[in-house]
Design a protein around this motif. Structure first.
Motif, PDB file in Angstrom:
ATOM      1  N   PHE A 126     -26.175 -40.331 -20.671  1.00  0.00           N
ATOM      2  CA  PHE A 126     -26.762 -39.427 -21.796  1.00  0.00           C
ATOM      3  C   PHE A 126     -26.122 -38.201 -21.452  1.00  0.00           C
ATOM      4  N   GLU A 127     -26.250 -37.371 -20.679  1.00  0.00           N
ATOM      5  CA  GLU A 127     -25.701 -36.021 -20.458  1.00  0.00           C
ATOM      6  C   GLU A 127     -24.265 -36.117 -20.619  1.00  0.00           C
ATOM      7  N   ASP A 128     -23.621 -37.052 -20.144  1.00  0.00           N
ATOM      8  CA  ASP A 128     -21.922 -37.168 -20.278  1.00  0.00           C
ATOM      9  C   ASP A 128     -21.738 -37.325 -21.818  1.00  0.00           C
ATOM     10  N   TRP A 129     -22.464 -38.114 -22.405  1.00  0.00           N
ATOM     11  CA  TRP A 129     -22.123 -38.360 -24.093  1.00  0.00           C
ATOM     12  C   TRP A 129     -22.627 -37.040 -24.753  1.00  0.00           C
ATOM     13  N   TYR A 130     -23.803 -36.576 -24.484  1.00  0.00           N
ATOM     14  CA  TYR A 130     -24.077 -35.409 -25.075  1.00  0.00           C
ATOM     15  C   TYR A 130     -23.082 -34.109 -24.969  1.00  0.00           C
ATOM     16  N   TYR A 131     -22.447 -34.015 -23.635  1.00  0.00           N
ATOM     17  CA  TYR A 131     -21.690 -32.717 -23.731  1.00  0.00           C
ATOM     18  C   TYR A 131     -20.218 -33.221 -24.196  1.00  0.00           C
ATOM     19  N   SER A 132     -19.916 -34.314 -24.426  1.00  0.00           N
ATOM     20  CA  SER A 132     -18.600 -34.773 -24.975  1.00  0.00           C
ATOM     21  C   SER A 132     -18.749 -34.568 -26.605  1.00  0.00           C
ATOM     22  N   LEU A 133     -19.957 -34.209 -27.308  1.00  0.00           N
ATOM     23  CA  LEU A 133     -19.930 -33.984 -28.411  1.00  0.00           C
ATOM     24  C   LEU A 133     -19.417 -32.726 -28.895  1.00  0.00           C
ATOM     25  N   GLY A 168     -19.553 -28.986 -31.158  1.00  0.00           N
ATOM     26  CA  GLY A 168     -20.604 -27.985 -31.327  1.00  0.00           C
ATOM     27  C   GLY A 168     -21.654 -28.430 -32.290  1.00  0.00           C
ATOM     28  N   ALA A 169     -21.222 -28.897 -33.412  1.00  0.00           N
ATOM     29  CA  ALA A 169     -22.285 -29.211 -34.521  1.00  0.00           C
ATOM     30  C   ALA A 169     -23.074 -30.228 -34.230  1.00  0.00           C
ATOM     31  N   ASP A 170     -22.371 -31.471 -33.708  1.00  0.00           N
ATOM     32  CA  ASP A 170     -23.153 -32.607 -33.373  1.00  0.00           C
ATOM     33  C   ASP A 170     -24.184 -32.567 -32.186  1.00  0.00           C
ATOM     34  N   ARG A 171     -23.436 -31.717 -31.066  1.00  0.00           N
ATOM     35  CA  ARG A 171     -24.611 -31.220 -30.007  1.00  0.00           C
ATOM     36  C   ARG A 171     -25.717 -30.461 -30.501  1.00  0.00           C
ATOM     37  N   GLY A 172     -25.507 -29.621 -31.463  1.00  0.00           N
ATOM     38  CA  GLY A 172     -26.759 -28.713 -31.914  1.00  0.00           C
ATOM     39  C   GLY A 172     -27.611 -29.646 -32.645  1.00  0.00           C
ATOM     40  N   ASN A 173     -27.143 -30.649 -33.652  1.00  0.00           N
ATOM     41  CA  ASN A 173     -27.941 -31.395 -34.196  1.00  0.00           C
ATOM     42  C   ASN A 173     -28.869 -32.442 -33.256  1.00  0.00           C
ATOM     43  N   VAL A 174     -28.241 -32.726 -32.289  1.00  0.00           N
ATOM     44  CA  VAL A 174     -28.993 -33.561 -31.328  1.00  0.00           C
ATOM     45  C   VAL A 174     -29.774 -32.844 -30.475  1.00  0.00           C
ATOM     46  N   LEU A 175     -29.427 -31.465 -30.111  1.00  0.00           N
ATOM     47  CA  LEU A 175     -30.426 -30.445 -29.323  1.00  0.00           C
ATOM     48  C   LEU A 175     -31.579 -30.234 -30.276  1.00  0.00           C
ATOM     49  N   GLN A 180     -29.206 -37.232 -37.780  1.00  0.00           N
ATOM     50  CA  GLN A 180     -28.016 -37.351 -38.818  1.00  0.00           C
ATOM     51  C   GLN A 180     -27.169 -36.091 -38.576  1.00  0.00           C
ATOM     52  N   SER A 181     -25.796 -36.208 -38.524  1.00  0.00           N
ATOM     53  CA  SER A 181     -25.169 -35.092 -38.116  1.00  0.00           C
ATOM     54  C   SER A 181     -23.690 -35.297 -38.580  1.00  0.00           C
ATOM     55  N   GLN A 182     -23.370 -34.479 -39.479  1.00  0.00           N
ATOM     56  CA  GLN A 182     -21.984 -34.300 -40.174  1.00  0.00           C
ATOM     57  C   GLN A 182     -21.762 -35.820 -41.215  1.00  0.00           C
ATOM     58  N   GLY A 183     -22.831 -36.182 -41.350  1.00  0.00           N
ATOM     59  CA  GLY A 183     -22.638 -37.580 -42.197  1.00  0.00           C
ATOM     60  C   GLY A 183     -22.863 -38.666 -41.251  1.00  0.00           C
ATOM     61  N   ASN A 184     -22.832 -38.520 -39.786  1.00  0.00           N
ATOM     62  CA  ASN A 184     -22.813 -39.726 -39.042  1.00  0.00           C
ATOM     63  C   ASN A 184     -24.364 -39.835 -38.442  1.00  0.00           C
TER      64      ASN A 184
END
Length: 108
Positions: free
Chosen positions: A10-17, A19-26, A61-65
């Motif tokens: 999960f961490e690997d996926w999260y840090y691959s996002l 900035g906008a996606d990472r902020g929305n997941v956070l 939901q992040s940037q339409g995804n």
């Protein structure tokens, strides 16, 4: 004290996002931390078809995804973020692929 843990995958996926996606997941993770198992739809939902009754998904939901983070509660009621991915367009195929992967991640 309530805690949330995350797998390395999960961490690997999260840090691959980006900035906008990472902020929305956070932001979704913070809601999860605050509400725990009481986090309602549309923010969290049960994963149908999973062998484990306590396996759920955190919906972002992040940037339409539609990003989905699979999680569960361990016996100590710690939230464990297992695995995540962009859901894309085909719900049935997505869940048919993801449920076995999530099962293997938790079995490790």
């Amino acid at each position: 004290m309530w805690s949330i843990e995350q797998t390395e995958i999960f961490e690997d996926w999260y840090y691959s996002l980006d900035g906008a996606d990472r902020g929305n997941v956070l932001a979704a993770m913070l809601m999860f931390w605050e509400k725990r198992s009481m986090l309602p739809c549309p923010h969290a939902d049960i994963v149908n078809g999973s062998r484990s009754p306590n396996r759920k998904e955190l919906c972002t939901q992040s940037q339409g995804n539609p990003l989905r983070t699979f999680f569960m509660f361990d016996p100590q009621r710690t939230g464990v973020l297992l695995y995540a991915r962009d859901r894309g367009g085909n719900d049935k195929r997505f869940y048919n692929e993801m449920i076995p992967i999530v099962g293997r991640v938790y079995a490790v």
